[in-house]
Design a protein around this motif. Structure first.
Motif, PDB file in Angstrom:
ATOM      1  N   MET A 147      -5.845 -24.621 122.791  1.00  0.00           N
ATOM      2  CA  MET A 147      -5.451 -25.886 122.169  1.00  0.00           C
ATOM      3  C   MET A 147      -4.322 -26.522 122.975  1.00  0.00           C
ATOM      4  N   PHE A 148      -4.407 -27.843 123.132  1.00  0.00           N
ATOM      5  CA  PHE A 148      -3.351 -28.592 123.811  1.00  0.00           C
ATOM      6  C   PHE A 148      -2.366 -29.101 122.765  1.00  0.00           C
ATOM      7  N   TYR A 149      -1.073 -28.903 123.038  1.00  0.00           N
ATOM      8  CA  TYR A 149      -0.013 -29.357 122.141  1.00  0.00           C
ATOM      9  C   TYR A 149       0.715 -30.530 122.786  1.00  0.00           C
ATOM     10  N   ALA A 150       0.879 -31.603 122.042  1.00  0.00           N
ATOM     11  CA  ALA A 150       1.612 -32.776 122.519  1.00  0.00           C
ATOM     12  C   ALA A 150       2.967 -32.842 121.844  1.00  0.00           C
ATOM     13  N   VAL A 151       4.004 -33.068 122.643  1.00  0.00           N
ATOM     14  CA  VAL A 151       5.366 -33.174 122.131  1.00  0.00           C
ATOM     15  C   VAL A 151       5.907 -34.544 122.512  1.00  0.00           C
ATOM     16  N   ILE A 152       6.453 -35.256 121.535  1.00  0.00           N
ATOM     17  CA  ILE A 152       6.999 -36.590 121.763  1.00  0.00           C
ATOM     18  C   ILE A 152       8.496 -36.566 121.457  1.00  0.00           C
ATOM     19  N   PRO A 153       9.338 -36.463 122.484  1.00  0.00           N
ATOM     20  CA  PRO A 153      10.781 -36.585 122.243  1.00  0.00           C
ATOM     21  C   PRO A 153      11.109 -38.040 121.891  1.00  0.00           C
ATOM     22  N   ALA A 154      11.698 -38.254 120.732  1.00  0.00           N
ATOM     23  CA  ALA A 154      12.018 -39.598 120.254  1.00  0.00           C
ATOM     24  C   ALA A 154      13.509 -39.669 119.977  1.00  0.00           C
ATOM     25  N   GLY A 155      14.260 -39.984 121.022  1.00  0.00           N
ATOM     26  CA  GLY A 155      15.713 -40.062 120.901  1.00  0.00           C
ATOM     27  C   GLY A 155      16.254 -41.197 121.735  1.00  0.00           C
ATOM     28  N   GLY A 156      17.551 -41.280 121.823  1.00  0.00           N
ATOM     29  CA  GLY A 156      18.192 -42.340 122.595  1.00  0.00           C
ATOM     30  C   GLY A 156      18.289 -43.624 121.795  1.00  0.00           C
ATOM     31  N   SER A 157      19.061 -44.573 122.312  1.00  0.00           N
ATOM     32  CA  SER A 157      19.258 -45.833 121.597  1.00  0.00           C
ATOM     33  C   SER A 157      18.839 -47.050 122.400  1.00  0.00           C
ATOM     34  N   GLY A 158      18.369 -46.860 123.646  1.00  0.00           N
ATOM     35  CA  GLY A 158      17.879 -47.991 124.433  1.00  0.00           C
ATOM     36  C   GLY A 158      18.928 -49.066 124.626  1.00  0.00           C
ATOM     37  N   THR A 159      20.070 -48.694 125.205  1.00  0.00           N
ATOM     38  CA  THR A 159      21.216 -49.605 125.253  1.00  0.00           C
ATOM     39  C   THR A 159      20.938 -50.887 126.042  1.00  0.00           C
ATOM     40  N   ARG A 160      20.014 -50.851 126.999  1.00  0.00           N
ATOM     41  CA  ARG A 160      19.724 -52.072 127.766  1.00  0.00           C
ATOM     42  C   ARG A 160      18.884 -53.068 126.967  1.00  0.00           C
ATOM     43  N   LEU A 161      18.431 -52.646 125.788  1.00  0.00           N
ATOM     44  CA  LEU A 161      17.703 -53.550 124.899  1.00  0.00           C
ATOM     45  C   LEU A 161      18.536 -53.935 123.677  1.00  0.00           C
ATOM     46  N   TRP A 162      19.852 -53.751 123.744  1.00  0.00           N
ATOM     47  CA  TRP A 162      20.746 -54.239 122.700  1.00  0.00           C
ATOM     48  C   TRP A 162      20.778 -55.766 122.751  1.00  0.00           C
ATOM     49  N   PRO A 163      20.885 -56.467 121.614  1.00  0.00           N
ATOM     50  CA  PRO A 163      21.122 -55.988 120.256  1.00  0.00           C
ATOM     51  C   PRO A 163      19.856 -55.725 119.440  1.00  0.00           C
ATOM     52  N   LEU A 164      18.688 -55.789 120.081  1.00  0.00           N
ATOM     53  CA  LEU A 164      17.471 -55.426 119.353  1.00  0.00           C
ATOM     54  C   LEU A 164      17.459 -53.932 119.052  1.00  0.00           C
ATOM     55  N   SER A 165      17.664 -53.114 120.079  1.00  0.00           N
ATOM     56  CA  SER A 165      17.652 -51.665 119.919  1.00  0.00           C
ATOM     57  C   SER A 165      19.039 -51.192 119.514  1.00  0.00           C
ATOM     58  N   ARG A 166      19.126 -50.490 118.396  1.00  0.00           N
ATOM     59  CA  ARG A 166      20.392 -49.987 117.878  1.00  0.00           C
ATOM     60  C   ARG A 166      20.278 -48.485 117.656  1.00  0.00           C
ATOM     61  N   ALA A 167      21.412 -47.842 117.485  1.00  0.00           N
ATOM     62  CA  ALA A 167      21.417 -46.401 117.249  1.00  0.00           C
ATOM     63  C   ALA A 167      20.587 -46.037 116.020  1.00  0.00           C
TER      64      ALA A 167
END
Length: 373
Positions: A1-21
């Motif tokens: 079986m193949f396992y997929a892992v999606i790390p979902a972190g960070g705040s995307g600071t270069r897309l502020w003020p749309l992207s926030r913590a």
């Protein structure tokens, strides 16, 4: 079986003020469709991994939003980090949890905030990377460069391994100056480092133990308690002391020097959606090159249904507008601008300075303006 892992972190600071913590870029619809970047990442793995063999690693602040956006993902497959400890801890935690269930499993790690336009080509590239992982290599997917990009790391491609088009990685190169990036592209020997990894979990954990023994031992102990009533106690005790390091620095570069890293080239419309200028390049424009970013209803939880963002432009060219406040955004006689309108912050900058938005975020941190981050 193949396992997929999606790390979902960070705040995307270069897309502020749309992207926030509290609502980072991977939760926003920036793909030109109603899907968020996280939902698009999850969707393109359908058919490769089942919901039961897919894991998302995220922070406490985002776990509820991840669950809402991915209702088909089993609740137990959202691995919640108490605090950010960088990508080596996040990916290593997933590997250790998977190894407890399936010691010989092949796992892939795919960041939640990247764009892939050609899913069939992505699937083909991933299947080729899996072949290298089956041979015991730590695989990283490289992107065939289309121009001398200074914002990406590079992979120096080495000797072929004899398995398909899998080659060894001779060297990991950091983000280069423009003249160096041009030399890389002209040589035909370098790929962009997309930060996508495929390996057998036992091979990865062995290499983690060799290079980062303290981190390895801590993650193994946490994984042993993960499905027990002792999880929270063990996390509280061990997680704060884990080494904070990226998986590239912590494992992959050292493994590459030991000849344990392989790569396959991919060409599937990849982009890391790093700033607003990039959005202007990726999304559909009008005849004057203007882009209005449609974030989708699910990505705008703070707007009432009656608040429909409106944009009016006259004699404007190559302007990127992100209407997020619900009020009218109007622009006359301007060009090559970014305009991001949110309820509590308005950003205006030249597209050529989009990378510098991160400096604004740094200034807000220095001023203690936490409520705007």
């Amino acid at each position: 079986m193949f396992y997929a892992v999606i790390p979902a972190g960070g705040s995307g600071t270069r897309l502020w003020p749309l992207s926030r913590a509290g609502h980072p870029k991977f939760l926003h619809a920036l793909t030109g469709t109603p899907l968020s970047l996280l939902q698009a990442t999850y969707g393109r793995l359908d058919g490769l991994a089942t919901p039961e063999s897919t894991f998302v690693v995220t922070g406490v602040a985002h776990a509820a939003a991840v669950a809402r956006q991915l209702p088909g993902l089993p609740e137990g497959n959202i691995l919640v980090e108490p605090t950010p400890r960088d990508s080596c801890a996040a990916i290593g935690l997933a590997a250790a949890v998977i190894a407890r269930r399936d010691p010989g499993a092949i796992m892939g790690a795919f960041a939640a905030d990247q764009l892939v336009r050609d899913v069939p080509a992505f699937t083909d590239t991933l299947n080729r990377a899996i072949q290298g992982a089956e041979d015991g290599l730590l695989m990283t997917i490289g992107i065939t460069p289309t121009h001398p990009e200074t914002g990406y790391g590079y992979l120096h491609v080495g000797e072929p391994t004899g398995t398909g088009d899998v080659c060894k990685v001779a060297e990991f190169a950091e983000k280069p100056a423009l003249n160096v990036a041009q030399r890389y592209v002209d040589s035909g020997e370098y790929l962009w480092n997309a930060g996508m990894f495929v390996w057998r979990v036992d091979v990865f954990l062995d290499e983690l133990a060799r290079q980062q023994p303290t981190l390895h031992d801590g993650l193994r102990s946490i994984a042993e308690a993960w499905e027990t009533r002792d999880r929270e106690e063990v996390l509280a005790e061990l997680w704060p002391g884990l080494t904070k390091i990226s998986v590239d620095f912590g494992v992959m570069e050292g493994a590459g020097r030991a000849g344990l890293v392989g790569t396959v080239p991919g060409d599937f419309g990849w982009n890391d959606v790093g700033d607003f200028h990039t959005l202007g390049e990726l999304l559909e424009t009008d005849t004057a090159g203007n882009v209005v970013v449609d974030l989708g209803a699910d990505a705008e939880p703070d707007l009432a249904p009656s608040q429909k963002p409106t944009v009016l432009m006259q004699d404007a060219e190559r302007v990127v507008v992100v209407p997020r406040s619900g009020r009218l955004v109007a622009a006359v006689g301007v060009s090559d601008l970014v305009i991001v309108d949110t309820p509590d912050a308005l950003l205006i900058c030249p597209r050529a300075r989009a990378q510098d938005v991160k400096k604004l975020v740094d200034s807000l941190k220095e001023r203690g303006s936490i409520e705007l981050l």
